[in-house]
Design an enzyme around this catalytic site. Structure first.
Site, PDB file in Angstrom:
ATOM      1  N   THR A  11      11.566  -2.966  10.083  1.00 25.45           N
ATOM      2  CA  THR A  11      11.897  -4.302  10.566  1.00 25.45           C
ATOM      3  C   THR A  11      12.066  -5.308   9.440  1.00 25.45           C
ATOM      4  OG1 THR A  11      10.769  -3.938  12.677  1.00 25.45           O
ATOM      5  CG2 THR A  11      11.070  -6.220  12.004  1.00 25.45           C
ATOM      6  N   ASP A  55      14.834   3.176  10.732  1.00 23.54           N
ATOM      7  CA  ASP A  55      13.801   2.619  11.592  1.00 23.54           C
ATOM      8  C   ASP A  55      12.644   3.603  11.513  1.00 23.54           C
ATOM      9  OD1 ASP A  55      12.173   2.224  14.001  1.00 23.54           O
ATOM     10  OD2 ASP A  55      13.773   0.905  14.686  1.00 23.54           O
ATOM     11  N   THR A  87       6.771  -0.790  10.988  1.00 27.65           N
ATOM     12  CA  THR A  87       5.371  -0.826  11.418  1.00 27.65           C
ATOM     13  C   THR A  87       5.005   0.285  12.390  1.00 27.65           C
ATOM     14  OG1 THR A  87       5.870  -2.368  13.241  1.00 27.65           O
ATOM     15  CG2 THR A  87       5.279  -3.330  11.100  1.00 27.65           C
ATOM     16  N   ASP A  88       5.993   0.838  13.122  1.00 27.58           N
ATOM     17  CA  ASP A  88       5.651   1.817  14.162  1.00 27.58           C
ATOM     18  C   ASP A  88       4.939   3.040  13.604  1.00 27.58           C
ATOM     19  OD1 ASP A  88       6.572   0.328  16.260  1.00 27.58           O
ATOM     20  OD2 ASP A  88       8.540   1.271  16.328  1.00 27.58           O
ATOM     21  N   ARG A 220      -7.129  14.834  21.766  1.00 33.19           N
ATOM     22  CA  ARG A 220      -7.771  13.554  22.066  1.00 33.19           C
ATOM     23  C   ARG A 220      -8.722  13.755  23.241  1.00 33.19           C
ATOM     24  NH1 ARG A 220      -4.879   9.536  23.829  1.00 33.19           N
ATOM     25  NH2 ARG A 220      -6.119   7.925  22.761  1.00 33.19           N
ATOM     26  N   GLN A 252     -10.620   9.463  22.326  1.00 27.84           N
ATOM     27  CA  GLN A 252      -9.649   8.544  22.903  1.00 27.84           C
ATOM     28  C   GLN A 252     -10.097   7.094  22.760  1.00 27.84           C
ATOM     29  OE1 GLN A 252      -8.684   9.663  26.937  1.00 27.84           O
ATOM     30  NE2 GLN A 252      -8.344  11.803  26.402  1.00 27.84           N
ATOM     31  N   CYS A 253     -11.364   6.871  22.450  1.00 27.74           N
ATOM     32  CA  CYS A 253     -11.868   5.508  22.268  1.00 27.74           C
ATOM     33  C   CYS A 253     -11.423   4.971  20.913  1.00 27.74           C
ATOM     34  CB  CYS A 253     -13.390   5.481  22.340  1.00 27.74           C
ATOM     35  SG  CYS A 253     -14.060   6.070  23.905  1.00 27.74           S
TER      36      CYS A 253
END
Length: 316
Positions: A11, A55, A87-88, A220, A252-253
């Site tokens: 970006t 990207d 950033t992704d 996860r 997953q937390c």
């Protein structure tokens, strides 16, 4: 102090098109020229553009290798490095550079922006300027400079989809680099790696297919490391162990850590030789799997290497 800015796309270097924002050559170069004209840039900055600009949603492990080699090949010519990145998947690339650049003795600073430099109010100007400053002052290692924060490259994760301070990382005293007296760069090969999440009633057939078809899996789990203790899942994990699939468990937390074996519902993971990921991020776990699988080790050696902490990617 010369700095090498490695521009990969993202970006920060985009401009508006009919189909939305897309990378455009010259955006970051113009920004560096503007910072210099304003007297905000004292260091010599050379720019290496890694064409084609992408990207970061399209980034692959081959791109991690491309960036790592760009740094490694220039270590003796520059005192610091800045990598501009989308950033992704910035957290994945940051972790990849931590593992790939063994014996790194320079600061490597990743940055990007939520708004392109070409748009009014872009956060890219501050992030770029701060990253260039950090490249002259930060300790050796891979860091992310974003929204005024300097974050550990092996612990960082994107925690917000649109806020200017989109990244966070756990505090970690171990520097974000693989310490070694010898400098080496490790390439990332091509491997089948999956990220799987357990859920109530999740299809055991899908999980079995992934566990037995993939070379490595990031699993996860619930909370501190529990999964549905069903015969189907137990059989799938056993089949994965017998095949030699590397499996690392993460929670997953977003906060806290797992501890396999704390609950009986997680004993199946221990029995199947799943690696306890402690509080490693999903991004770093995925990258670490790719790194270990690219080393050409035996299954036992690979599991031991996956367990060993290398660059502060998890806390003791």
């Amino acid at each position: 102090m010369p700095i090498l800015l490695i521009h990969t796309g993202g970006t920060i270097g985009m401009d508006r098109t009919e189909r939305g924002y897309a990378p455009r050559a010259g955006v970051v170069e113009d920004a560096i020229a503007e910072l210099r004209a304003q007297g905000e840039l004292r260091e010599v900055v050379d720019i290496l553009r890694l064409d084609p600009l992408i990207d970061s949603a399209n980034a692959t492990p081959a791109d991690w290798t491309r960036v790592a080699r760009a740094v490694f090949d220039n270590l003796d010519a520059y005192d610091g490095f800045v990598v501009t990145h989308g950033t992704d998947t910035l957290a994945y690339t940051a972790a990849a550079l931590c593992f790939a650049l063994e014996g790194l003795n320079r600061p490597v600073i990743l940055t990007g922006s939520m708004l392109p430099l070409t748009q009014p109010g872009s956060d890219g100007w501050a992030n770029l300027s701060n990253a260039l400053d950090a490249a002259t002052m930060a300790p050796a290692g891979v860091w992310v400079k974003f929204a005024g924060n300097r974050l550990h490259g092996a612990r960082v994760r994107k925690s917000h989809s649109s806020a200017p301070d989109a990244f966070e990382a756990a505090e970690e005293s171990t520097p974000p680099r693989v310490a070694s007296a010898q400098r080496r760069v490790h390439d990332f090969g091509t491997h089948d790696i999956a990220i799987l999440s357990v859920a109530p009633g999740v299809s055991a057939h899908v999980i079995r297919a992934a566990l037995t078809e993939c070379d490595g899996v990031v699993l996860r789990c619930y909370g501190s490391g529990t999964v549905p203790d069903s015969p189907a899942l137990r059989d799938a994990l056993t089949a994965a162990r017998d095949k030699g699939t590397l499996v690392i468990a993460v929670s997953q937390c977003p906060e806290g850590r797992i501890a396999l074996g704390t609950y009986a519902a997680g004993a199946v993971l221990v029995d199947a030789g799943v690696v306890d990921g402690a509080d490693i991020t999903v991004e770093a776990a995925y990258v670490k799997l790719a790194h270990v699988l690219s080393r050409g080790l035996t299954p036992d050696q690979s599991r031991a290497e996956l367990t060993r902490l290398q660059c502060g990617e998890a806390s003791l």
